[in-house]
Design an enzyme around this catalytic site. Structure first.
Site, PDB file in Angstrom:
ATOM      1  N   THR A  16     -49.132 -43.728 -49.674  1.00 44.65           N
ATOM      2  CA  THR A  16     -48.446 -42.479 -49.317  1.00 44.65           C
ATOM      3  C   THR A  16     -46.969 -42.474 -49.694  1.00 44.65           C
ATOM      4  OG1 THR A  16     -48.109 -43.327 -47.072  1.00 44.65           O
ATOM      5  CG2 THR A  16     -50.042 -41.942 -47.452  1.00 44.65           C
ATOM      6  N   VAL A  19     -44.037 -44.295 -54.974  1.00 44.12           N
ATOM      7  CA  VAL A  19     -44.671 -45.064 -56.045  1.00 44.12           C
ATOM      8  C   VAL A  19     -46.188 -45.080 -55.860  1.00 44.12           C
ATOM      9  CG1 VAL A  19     -44.886 -47.340 -57.105  1.00 44.12           C
ATOM     10  CG2 VAL A  19     -42.635 -46.470 -56.484  1.00 44.12           C
ATOM     11  N   SER A  45     -49.795 -43.097 -41.437  1.00 44.44           N
ATOM     12  CA  SER A  45     -50.453 -42.281 -42.461  1.00 44.44           C
ATOM     13  C   SER A  45     -51.941 -42.086 -42.199  1.00 44.44           C
ATOM     14  CB  SER A  45     -50.265 -42.923 -43.838  1.00 44.44           C
ATOM     15  OG  SER A  45     -48.900 -42.991 -44.179  1.00 44.44           O
ATOM     16  N   ARG A 104     -42.015 -62.127 -57.539  1.00 43.46           N
ATOM     17  CA  ARG A 104     -41.567 -62.089 -58.938  1.00 43.46           C
ATOM     18  C   ARG A 104     -41.095 -63.431 -59.478  1.00 43.46           C
ATOM     19  NH1 ARG A 104     -38.170 -56.525 -58.192  1.00 43.46           N
ATOM     20  NH2 ARG A 104     -39.960 -55.103 -58.132  1.00 43.46           N
ATOM     21  N   CYS A 135     -37.708 -52.109 -61.536  1.00 43.12           N
ATOM     22  CA  CYS A 135     -37.738 -50.928 -62.403  1.00 43.12           C
ATOM     23  C   CYS A 135     -36.678 -50.979 -63.502  1.00 43.12           C
ATOM     24  CB  CYS A 135     -37.592 -49.655 -61.574  1.00 43.12           C
ATOM     25  SG  CYS A 135     -36.227 -49.691 -60.402  1.00 43.12           S
ATOM     26  N   GLN A 162     -28.855 -45.660 -61.696  1.00 45.53           N
ATOM     27  CA  GLN A 162     -30.186 -45.597 -61.110  1.00 45.53           C
ATOM     28  C   GLN A 162     -30.336 -44.448 -60.118  1.00 45.53           C
ATOM     29  OE1 GLN A 162     -30.188 -50.395 -61.135  1.00 45.53           O
ATOM     30  NE2 GLN A 162     -31.845 -49.510 -59.950  1.00 45.53           N
ATOM     31  N   LYS A 219     -31.556 -59.903 -59.736  1.00 42.28           N
ATOM     32  CA  LYS A 219     -32.944 -59.685 -60.172  1.00 42.28           C
ATOM     33  C   LYS A 219     -32.994 -59.437 -61.669  1.00 42.28           C
ATOM     34  CE  LYS A 219     -34.414 -57.272 -55.940  1.00 42.28           C
ATOM     35  NZ  LYS A 219     -34.699 -55.917 -55.417  1.00 42.28           N
ATOM     36  N   ARG A 241     -25.924 -46.756 -58.190  1.00 40.63           N
ATOM     37  CA  ARG A 241     -26.785 -45.660 -57.719  1.00 40.63           C
ATOM     38  C   ARG A 241     -26.069 -44.343 -57.996  1.00 40.63           C
ATOM     39  NH1 ARG A 241     -31.827 -46.591 -56.980  1.00 40.63           N
ATOM     40  NH2 ARG A 241     -31.470 -48.203 -55.418  1.00 40.63           N
ATOM     41  N   HIS A 248     -33.952 -43.584 -64.422  1.00 42.91           N
ATOM     42  CA  HIS A 248     -32.838 -44.521 -64.523  1.00 42.91           C
ATOM     43  C   HIS A 248     -32.298 -44.522 -65.959  1.00 42.91           C
ATOM     44  CE1 HIS A 248     -33.892 -45.758 -60.617  1.00 42.91           C
ATOM     45  NE2 HIS A 248     -34.329 -46.981 -60.832  1.00 42.91           N
ATOM     46  N   ASN A 321     -38.284 -44.093 -63.678  1.00 36.87           N
ATOM     47  CA  ASN A 321     -38.425 -45.312 -62.876  1.00 36.87           C
ATOM     48  C   ASN A 321     -39.686 -45.334 -62.021  1.00 36.87           C
ATOM     49  OD1 ASN A 321     -36.703 -43.196 -61.504  1.00 36.87           O
ATOM     50  ND2 ASN A 321     -37.074 -44.534 -59.748  1.00 36.87           N
TER      51      ASN A 321
END
Length: 341
Positions: A16, A19, A45, A104, A135, A162, A219, A241, A248, A321
């Site tokens: 929900t 993404v 949800s 990651r 992203c 971004q 990252k 941002r 992005h 993104n």
């Protein structure tokens, strides 16, 4: 270990969210061979439905007992839930493609952008988990890979611009509401971000570390090296941002070992998978987040030589993104998986 089938039982965890919604839409748009789609989210949800191929699919409550019989699970429910539930899913025989930062940098988990390092999927069986990169990293490495192959990259300096959708729906709502309030001369009360985001830029994405860099910037450094499979590439990043809802943009300065002219770079990029060269500044043609929105490709433009160093390039890129930076890349990983079974 994934088994060869004509169709697969697929789950979306965090269905929900922004993404998660995009993952469902991308599975449908790309006609992924889904036998049955299952959707999971938190208790909040419960009772919601999402349409898939014209039929409503009910959202189920996520627990560690739900993964039996599921072949592939696309996770976009945050790092804490991924750490808790991804191992349970893998133990049940489900292959996890995780969109959070939780796995990651795990040495036993491949970090994959299919256009760059699909070969790393060969060792996903170590933990049954595949990580979807950040992203901003995804769209950058799609562009860096063909340049690296052609001229070997020594150093990258990147500044990102971004959109708020990278933070989620609450951030998108905050930008919308703050914009309305500003135009109506009302007081601004930031909630999602430490300062107003409307009509502003925040050089602050994720937490600040002791060295002054943010986690987002770190990252990008670490993930780029892992995906490209080359620890010799030097990367430094500043992530910002901006008051854009979706998409992005990035300004990238690249130093290579071999000289690559701007025209040669355009030629290399024009044949690269997942890249669209959009570069005719004399006609005001250059990548914009509004142009890249809802598109699969990474748009590349403003390609020019940096004459302050011997072998330098400056480029400007933009990508959606929520698609290539998240949902599309996850679905592409799943597509590569089923090709290799």
């Amino acid at each position: 270990m994934l088994k060869k089938k004509d169709k697969y039982i697929v789950a979306v965890v965090g269905a929900t969210g922004a993404v998660g919604n995009e993952m469902v839409a991308t599975l449908e748009e790309r006609n992924f061979p889904v036998e049955k789609l299952r959707l999971f989210a938190s208790e909040r949800s419960e009772g919601k439905t999402l349409d898939f191929h014209g039929r409503p699919v009910s959202v189920e409550i996520l627990t560690d007992k739900v993964f039996d019989g599921i072949d592939i699970a696309l996770f976009s429910a945050g790092g804490d839930r991924s750490l808790e539930y991804a191992p349970a899913a893998a133990k049940a025989g489900c292959v996890v493609v995780d969109n959070s930062s939780a796995w990651r940098m795990d040495p036993d988990v491949p970090l994959v952008v299919p256009e760059v390092n699909a070969h790393d999927l060969a060792w996903y069986t170590k933990k049954g988990i595949i990580a979807n990169p950040n992203c901003s990293t995804i769209q950058m490495v799609v562009v860096l890979k063909p340049i690296h192959d052609a001229a070997k990259i020594k150093r990258v300096v990147v500044t990102t611009f971004q959109s708020v959708s990278g933070t989620g729906k609450k951030a998108m709502d905050e930008l919308l509401n703050q914009t309305k309030d500003m135009l109506n001369f009302k007081d601004i009360k930031p909630v999602v971000y430490p300062y107003q985001i409307a009509f502003n830029c925040l050089p602050h994405i994720d937490k600040f570390m002791d060295d002054g860099y943010t986690k987002e910037e770190i990252k990008m450094v670490k993930e780029t090296r892992k995906i490209m499979g080359d620890d010799s590439i030097k990367v430094t990043a500043t992530t910002v941002r901006v008051p854009v809802f979706r998409g992005h943009s990035e300004s990238i300065n690249i130093e290579t070992e071999k000289k690559l002219s701007a025209n040669e770079a355009r030629a290399v990029l024009s044949t690269a998978p997942g890249v669209l060269v959009y570069d005719a500044p004399e006609k005001n043609i250059y990548p914009l987040p509004t142009i890249a929105a809802n598109k699969d490709d990474v748009y590349v433009g403003r390609v020019r030589e940096d004459d302050t160093i011997e072998n330098g390039l400056n480029i400007w890129i933009a990508a959606d993104n929520l698609r290539k930076g998240a949902a599309l890349n996850a679905v592409q990983i799943a597509e590569e998986l089923i090709k290799r079974v």
